[in-house]
Design a protein around this motif. Structure first.
Motif, PDB file in Angstrom:
ATOM      1  N   MET A   1     -11.591   3.663  10.392  1.00 47.27           N
ATOM      2  CA  MET A   1     -10.181   3.914  10.693  1.00 47.27           C
ATOM      3  C   MET A   1      -9.391   4.031   9.388  1.00 47.27           C
ATOM      4  O   MET A   1      -9.667   3.324   8.431  1.00 47.27           O
ATOM      5  CB  MET A   1      -9.608   2.799  11.558  1.00 47.27           C
ATOM      6  N   ILE A   2      -8.428   4.927   9.359  1.00 44.63           N
ATOM      7  CA  ILE A   2      -7.602   5.137   8.176  1.00 44.63           C
ATOM      8  C   ILE A   2      -6.293   4.369   8.353  1.00 44.63           C
ATOM      9  O   ILE A   2      -5.450   4.735   9.176  1.00 44.63           O
ATOM     10  CB  ILE A   2      -7.321   6.634   7.961  1.00 44.63           C
ATOM     11  N   ASP A   3      -6.109   3.305   7.590  1.00 46.43           N
ATOM     12  CA  ASP A   3      -4.871   2.538   7.653  1.00 46.43           C
ATOM     13  C   ASP A   3      -3.817   3.079   6.697  1.00 46.43           C
ATOM     14  O   ASP A   3      -2.624   3.080   7.001  1.00 46.43           O
ATOM     15  CB  ASP A   3      -5.147   1.067   7.315  1.00 46.43           C
ATOM     16  N   THR A   4      -4.265   3.505   5.523  1.00 48.66           N
ATOM     17  CA  THR A   4      -3.363   4.037   4.504  1.00 48.66           C
ATOM     18  C   THR A   4      -3.927   5.359   4.004  1.00 48.66           C
ATOM     19  O   THR A   4      -5.090   5.422   3.592  1.00 48.66           O
ATOM     20  CB  THR A   4      -3.225   3.064   3.320  1.00 48.66           C
ATOM     21  N   LEU A   5      -3.117   6.408   4.053  1.00 54.48           N
ATOM     22  CA  LEU A   5      -3.572   7.739   3.648  1.00 54.48           C
ATOM     23  C   LEU A   5      -2.702   8.243   2.505  1.00 54.48           C
ATOM     24  O   LEU A   5      -1.477   8.316   2.629  1.00 54.48           O
ATOM     25  CB  LEU A   5      -3.481   8.707   4.836  1.00 54.48           C
ATOM     26  N   TRP A   6      -3.337   8.594   1.405  1.00 53.13           N
ATOM     27  CA  TRP A   6      -2.639   9.140   0.248  1.00 53.13           C
ATOM     28  C   TRP A   6      -2.975  10.623   0.129  1.00 53.13           C
ATOM     29  O   TRP A   6      -4.157  10.997   0.037  1.00 53.13           O
ATOM     30  CB  TRP A   6      -3.061   8.420  -1.024  1.00 53.13           C
ATOM     31  N   LEU A   7      -1.956  11.454   0.126  1.00 54.94           N
ATOM     32  CA  LEU A   7      -2.112  12.898  -0.038  1.00 54.94           C
ATOM     33  C   LEU A   7      -1.649  13.264  -1.435  1.00 54.94           C
ATOM     34  O   LEU A   7      -0.463  13.157  -1.760  1.00 54.94           O
ATOM     35  CB  LEU A   7      -1.313  13.651   1.028  1.00 54.94           C
ATOM     36  N   ILE A   8      -2.591  13.700  -2.247  1.00 49.72           N
ATOM     37  CA  ILE A   8      -2.338  13.875  -3.681  1.00 49.72           C
ATOM     38  C   ILE A   8      -2.406  15.359  -4.041  1.00 49.72           C
ATOM     39  O   ILE A   8      -3.467  15.981  -3.960  1.00 49.72           O
ATOM     40  CB  ILE A   8      -3.358  13.079  -4.514  1.00 49.72           C
ATOM     41  N   GLY A   9      -1.273  15.941  -4.431  1.00 52.16           N
ATOM     42  CA  GLY A   9      -1.256  17.336  -4.869  1.00 52.16           C
ATOM     43  C   GLY A   9      -1.947  17.478  -6.211  1.00 52.16           C
ATOM     44  O   GLY A   9      -1.665  16.725  -7.155  1.00 52.16           O
ATOM     45  N   ILE A  10      -2.869  18.437  -6.311  1.00 52.23           N
ATOM     46  CA  ILE A  10      -3.648  18.578  -7.549  1.00 52.23           C
ATOM     47  C   ILE A  10      -3.407  19.914  -8.230  1.00 52.23           C
ATOM     48  O   ILE A  10      -4.173  20.316  -9.109  1.00 52.23           O
ATOM     49  CB  ILE A  10      -5.157  18.380  -7.282  1.00 52.23           C
ATOM     50  N   GLY A  11      -2.333  20.624  -7.840  1.00 51.47           N
ATOM     51  CA  GLY A  11      -2.052  21.885  -8.512  1.00 51.47           C
ATOM     52  C   GLY A  11      -2.959  22.999  -8.035  1.00 51.47           C
ATOM     53  O   GLY A  11      -3.605  22.908  -6.998  1.00 51.47           O
ATOM     54  N   THR A  12      -3.033  24.053  -8.842  1.00 53.66           N
ATOM     55  CA  THR A  12      -3.715  25.258  -8.385  1.00 53.66           C
ATOM     56  C   THR A  12      -4.984  25.587  -9.156  1.00 53.66           C
ATOM     57  O   THR A  12      -5.451  26.721  -9.119  1.00 53.66           O
ATOM     58  CB  THR A  12      -2.763  26.465  -8.465  1.00 53.66           C
ATOM     59  N   GLY A  13      -5.543  24.641  -9.855  1.00 51.59           N
ATOM     60  CA  GLY A  13      -6.821  24.935 -10.483  1.00 51.59           C
ATOM     61  C   GLY A  13      -7.040  24.300 -11.835  1.00 51.59           C
ATOM     62  O   GLY A  13      -8.152  24.292 -12.342  1.00 51.59           O
ATOM     63  N   SER A  14      -5.974  23.767 -12.441  1.00 52.32           N
ATOM     64  CA  SER A  14      -6.125  23.111 -13.735  1.00 52.32           C
ATOM     65  C   SER A  14      -5.986  21.608 -13.571  1.00 52.32           C
ATOM     66  O   SER A  14      -5.015  21.142 -12.976  1.00 52.32           O
ATOM     67  CB  SER A  14      -5.060  23.614 -14.716  1.00 52.32           C
ATOM     68  N   PRO A  15      -6.925  20.823 -14.103  1.00 50.14           N
ATOM     69  CA  PRO A  15      -6.770  19.370 -14.031  1.00 50.14           C
ATOM     70  C   PRO A  15      -5.462  18.892 -14.651  1.00 50.14           C
ATOM     71  O   PRO A  15      -4.937  17.842 -14.281  1.00 50.14           O
ATOM     72  CB  PRO A  15      -7.988  18.852 -14.811  1.00 50.14           C
ATOM     73  N   ALA A  16      -4.905  19.666 -15.590  1.00 50.23           N
ATOM     74  CA  ALA A  16      -3.644  19.294 -16.228  1.00 50.23           C
ATOM     75  C   ALA A  16      -2.460  19.393 -15.273  1.00 50.23           C
ATOM     76  O   ALA A  16      -1.378  18.897 -15.575  1.00 50.23           O
ATOM     77  CB  ALA A  16      -3.394  20.178 -17.451  1.00 50.23           C
ATOM     78  N   HIS A  17      -2.646  20.043 -14.118  1.00 53.68           N
ATOM     79  CA  HIS A  17      -1.568  20.152 -13.137  1.00 53.68           C
ATOM     80  C   HIS A  17      -1.319  18.845 -12.399  1.00 53.68           C
ATOM     81  O   HIS A  17      -0.286  18.683 -11.757  1.00 53.68           O
ATOM     82  CB  HIS A  17      -1.916  21.217 -12.091  1.00 53.68           C
ATOM     83  N   VAL A  18      -2.253  17.914 -12.429  1.00 50.30           N
ATOM     84  CA  VAL A  18      -2.093  16.659 -11.702  1.00 50.30           C
ATOM     85  C   VAL A  18      -1.143  15.763 -12.483  1.00 50.30           C
ATOM     86  O   VAL A  18      -1.324  15.542 -13.683  1.00 50.30           O
ATOM     87  CB  VAL A  18      -3.447  15.959 -11.496  1.00 50.30           C
ATOM     88  N   THR A  19      -0.118  15.240 -11.828  1.00 45.76           N
ATOM     89  CA  THR A  19       0.832  14.372 -12.504  1.00 45.76           C
ATOM     90  C   THR A  19       0.193  13.033 -12.869  1.00 45.76           C
ATOM     91  O   THR A  19      -0.867  12.667 -12.349  1.00 45.76           O
ATOM     92  CB  THR A  19       2.052  14.105 -11.608  1.00 45.76           C
ATOM     93  N   GLY A  20       0.872  12.300 -13.752  1.00 45.81           N
ATOM     94  CA  GLY A  20       0.386  10.965 -14.094  1.00 45.81           C
ATOM     95  C   GLY A  20       0.333  10.069 -12.880  1.00 45.81           C
ATOM     96  O   GLY A  20      -0.602   9.270 -12.707  1.00 45.81           O
ATOM     97  N   GLU A  21       1.341  10.192 -12.005  1.00 48.91           N
ATOM     98  CA  GLU A  21       1.362   9.413 -10.774  1.00 48.91           C
ATOM     99  C   GLU A  21       0.185   9.780  -9.881  1.00 48.91           C
ATOM    100  O   GLU A  21      -0.454   8.916  -9.268  1.00 48.91           O
ATOM    101  CB  GLU A  21       2.678   9.659 -10.033  1.00 48.91           C
ATOM    102  N   GLY A  22      -0.120  11.090  -9.811  1.00 51.89           N
ATOM    103  CA  GLY A  22      -1.249  11.532  -9.004  1.00 51.89           C
ATOM    104  C   GLY A  22      -2.566  11.016  -9.540  1.00 51.89           C
ATOM    105  O   GLY A  22      -3.447  10.580  -8.774  1.00 51.89           O
TER     106      GLY A  22
END
Length: 246
Positions: A1-22
């Motif tokens: 069962m999923i109690d907590t779900l985190w949806l993390i935007g990762i940009g469009t193809g570059s690892p550098a697109h992920v924010t520090g928070e992400g």
């Protein structure tokens, strides 16, 4: 069962697109669900794995197969049924003796823009606590790649899909339109008009392709480029901006 779900935007193809928070969320997640979208799209999974490794995460990575849409159903019914099945697969994947704690999904682009991950999450029963970590959108990646502003001075911008552009034509009251999810190159219908296009595919990835110009001279070239790129990679994601006020 999923109690907590985190949806993390990762940009469009570059690892550098992920924010520090992400990146911190990826590192702190207990489980990361990894979609497998079929033959020819292994590089999408590979990119997710690179981002997870770069974050220093020790989360348990649980793969699941993406279902196919039933093309025999009407469009809206087809999408609803597809979303139901995806939600079931999230549940099934997260119930396989996974450790307790936040379950994460790495979402291509941003979960808030022309992405259905949030809608699918609403189908989960019981409903988990949902947190969204925004990412770089394909629109941001497109305008950055072309080094152009999204809007004219004090001008509105309209964001739509290829399906609506083909069915409804140019939206009233705007000079600039961003088009996403267009598998049929709907910009071809405007070849007789004095209009500019800024187009990009695989934005942010090493395979990134860009083109720009007046529709009358660029449309045929972009269509040929799309066809060749799709054949080479097995898939294509592209976005474009159209302007009547070039």
């Amino acid at each position: 069962m999923i109690d907590t779900l985190w949806l993390i935007g990762i940009g469009t193809g570059s690892p550098a697109h992920v924010t520090g928070e992400g990146m911190a969320a990826i590192r702190d997640a207990s489980v990361i669900l990894m979609p497998h979208k079929g033959q020819g799209k292994d590089d999408l999974a590979e990119l997710r794995h690179r981002i997870i490794k770069a974050s220093g995460s020790e989360a348990e990575i649980v793969p699941f197969d993406y279902p196919l849409r039933d093309e025999n159903l009407p469009y809206l019914e087809r999408v609803e049924s597809w979303h139901d099945e995806i939600a079931k697969r999230w549940h099934a994947a997260s119930d396989k003796n996974t450790p307790p704690g936040p379950v994460a999904l790495l979402v291509w682009g941003d979960p808030s823009l022309y992405d259905s991950t949030l809608r699918i999450a609403q189908r989960l029963v019981p409903k988990p606590e949902i947190r969204v970590f925004p990412g770089v959108t394909s629109i941001q990646a497109l305008t950055a790649a072309h080094a152009i502003p999204l809007n004219d001075i004090n001008g509105p911008i309209h964001i739509t899909t290829g399906r609506r552009l083909r069915d409804e034509g140019w939206p009233e009251g705007v000079e600039r339109v961003v088009v996403m999810l267009d598998g049929e190159a709907g910009f071809q219908q405007f070849q007789s008009e004095d209009m500019m296009i800024w187009w990009g595919a695989y934005l942010g990835m090493q395979e990134q392709i860009l083109d720009r110009g007046h529709i009358s001279e660029a449309a045929e070239r972009i269509v040929a480029t799309r066809k060749e790129a799709r054949a080479r990679h097995g898939w294509i994601m592209d976005t474009y901006l159209l302007s009547r006020n070039a």
